[in-house]
Design an enzyme around this catalytic site. Structure first.
Site, mmCIF file in Angstrom:
data_model
loop_
_atom_site.group_PDB
_atom_site.id
_atom_site.type_symbol
_atom_site.label_atom_id
_atom_site.label_comp_id
_atom_site.label_asym_id
_atom_site.label_seq_id
_atom_site.Cartn_x
_atom_site.Cartn_y
_atom_site.Cartn_z
ATOM 1 N N GLY A 58 -10.272 -26.762 -12.180
ATOM 2 C CA GLY A 58 -8.975 -26.389 -11.604
ATOM 3 C C GLY A 58 -8.856 -26.828 -10.154
ATOM 4 O O GLY A 58 -9.811 -26.722 -9.375
ATOM 5 N N HIS A 94 -7.666 -20.575 -16.735
ATOM 6 C CA HIS A 94 -8.751 -21.154 -17.538
ATOM 7 C C HIS A 94 -8.188 -21.791 -18.817
ATOM 8 O O HIS A 94 -8.613 -22.877 -19.223
ATOM 9 C CB HIS A 94 -9.743 -20.071 -17.973
ATOM 10 C CG HIS A 94 -10.460 -19.376 -16.857
ATOM 11 N ND1 HIS A 94 -10.222 -18.066 -16.526
ATOM 12 C CD2 HIS A 94 -11.414 -19.817 -16.002
ATOM 13 C CE1 HIS A 94 -11.006 -17.719 -15.519
ATOM 14 N NE2 HIS A 94 -11.731 -18.758 -15.174
ATOM 15 N N SER A 122 -9.872 -14.598 -11.709
ATOM 16 C CA SER A 122 -10.575 -13.471 -12.336
ATOM 17 C C SER A 122 -10.663 -12.301 -11.364
ATOM 18 O O SER A 122 -10.738 -11.144 -11.763
ATOM 19 C CB SER A 122 -11.984 -13.887 -12.744
ATOM 20 O OG SER A 122 -11.920 -15.036 -13.549
HETATM 21 P P1 AMP Z 1 -14.126 -19.646 -12.583
HETATM 22 O O1 AMP Z 1 -14.271 -18.920 -13.881
HETATM 23 O O2 AMP Z 1 -13.376 -18.879 -11.541
HETATM 24 O O3 AMP Z 1 -15.421 -20.237 -12.087
HETATM 25 O O4 AMP Z 1 -13.188 -20.887 -12.894
HETATM 26 C C1 AMP Z 1 -13.490 -21.794 -13.918
HETATM 27 C C2 AMP Z 1 -12.552 -22.963 -13.796
HETATM 28 O O5 AMP Z 1 -11.205 -22.507 -13.923
HETATM 29 C C3 AMP Z 1 -12.658 -23.664 -12.429
HETATM 30 O O6 AMP Z 1 -12.579 -25.071 -12.638
HETATM 31 C C4 AMP Z 1 -11.448 -23.137 -11.699
HETATM 32 O O7 AMP Z 1 -10.961 -24.038 -10.717
HETATM 33 C C5 AMP Z 1 -10.447 -23.012 -12.840
HETATM 34 N N1 AMP Z 1 -9.367 -22.088 -12.482
HETATM 35 C C6 AMP Z 1 -9.515 -20.824 -12.008
HETATM 36 N N2 AMP Z 1 -8.303 -20.296 -11.721
HETATM 37 C C7 AMP Z 1 -7.382 -21.251 -12.010
HETATM 38 C C8 AMP Z 1 -5.955 -21.321 -11.911
HETATM 39 N N3 AMP Z 1 -5.233 -20.299 -11.458
HETATM 40 N N4 AMP Z 1 -5.341 -22.456 -12.304
HETATM 41 C C9 AMP Z 1 -6.073 -23.518 -12.755
HETATM 42 N N5 AMP Z 1 -7.412 -23.516 -12.874
HETATM 43 C C10 AMP Z 1 -8.071 -22.403 -12.496
#
Ligand code: AMP
Length: 285
Positions: free
Chosen positions: A147, A35, A186
């Site tokens: 991401g 993130h 997460s």
């Molecule tokens: P989330 O909180 O899982 O909904 O993720 C929020 C944003 O963070 C989304 O755009 C995900 O694709 C991005 N994201 C989550 N994990 C990663 C990672 N390991 N590397 C890059 N971006 C990430």
């Protein structure tokens, strides 16, 4: 860094005549370096950055997954305060702030929702489209950062912006990994120690498949990846699909990959009861 929880506060910030561009990073919290890489990219490109922390109920097709989703708001705020300053804000709304009424909108994404996460998580992308379009309406960003880990989600959101004619540029950022290659997520904190110990093999297997791509049929690549991961005790592959990078059309099992095209190998699996996803580009040259 300002901390907002209501739509009114966001509107006042946007209407206050801020100078330059506003970059937006939507998250569901339990923040990690993945993130933070999006926040860094937004800071580099934009004069103001907004980060939302909202565990969106409408994108969970499995209610127990929603209940178990990690929530660490205090740690998240601390982490964000290391990158954000007075030009920036975080938005941590209650569910009723985002959905004062039930959201009954139905979105259609054609072929890109027919594969992978689409059939395996019914309703997921509709929920993602509901929350992201609502957040875009509230935040009114110039650019939004996502991401590449959620490879299919990026394709869906590019299509969403096109369908709704929203003036938002979607920027996709590289996957950030742990030192053993496991894509940061997460959900990783819920892995059992014995599963965490072997979870680096997911990425190593994808890398091996990418190396095999120029000399192997799709069918063999799929068998290789599925066999390797399913051989790890407690791991179970939900799908490993090879798709064309823009259309997300799956490559037929019996055909070769074509030189000059861009493909991604995308995996979803369970390690115990934790669902993980990852992907890698498959290059022929
Ligand atoms: P989330 O909180 O899982 O909904 O993720 C929020 C944003 O963070 C989304 O755009 C995900 O694709 C991005 N994201 C989550 N994990 C990663 C990672 N390991 N590397 C890059 N971006 C990430």
């Amino acid at each position: 860094m300002k901390v907002f929880s209501t739509v009114d506060e966001i509107a006042r910030f946007r209407d206050s005549g801020i100078k330059g561009t506003l970059g937006f990073v939507p998250t569901m919290g339990a923040l990690h370096e993945g993130h933070m890489s999006l926040v860094k990219a937004a800071k580099e490109k934009c004069s103001h950055v907004a980060v939302s922390i909202f565990v969106n109920p409408t994108q969970f097709n499995d209610i127990s997954d929603l209940k178990k989703y990690p929530r660490t708001p205090e740690e998240d705020k601390k982490l964000l305060s290391t990158l954000l300053d007075d030009n920036d804000y975080i938005f941590i709304p209650e569910v009723k702030e985002i959905y004062p009424e039930e959201d009954n909108r139905v979105f259609h994404f054609g072929t890109i929702e027919k594969v992978m996460e689409g059939p395996n998580r019914p309703g997921h992308f509709n929920g993602v489209a509901q929350v992201v379009s609502t957040l875009f309406e509230i935040v009114r960003p110039d650019m939004a950062f996502f991401g590449q880990k959620d490879f299919q989600q990026v394709a869906i959101l590019r299509d969403l912006v096109k369908q709704l004619k929203l003036p938002v540029e979607i920027i996709s950022c590289p996957i950030i990994r742990e030192s053993d290659g496991l894509a940061m997520s997460s959900r990783n904190r819920r892995l059992l120690p014995e599963h965490r110990k072997r979870a680096g093999e997911i990425y190593k297997t994808l890398v091996a498949a990418a190396e095999m791509a120029p000399t192997h049929f799709v069918h063999d690549l799929k068998g290789f990846v599925t066999g390797k991961i399913n051989a790890i005790p407690g791991f179970r592959v939900e799908y490993f699909e090879i798709v064309e990078s823009l259309t997300l059309v799956p490559v037929n099992d019996k055909t070769d990959l074509q030189a000059g095209e861009r493909y991604y190998g995308c995996i979803a699996l369970y390690a115990g009861d934790v669902r993980l996803i990852d992907n890698i580009e498959l290059k022929l040259e």
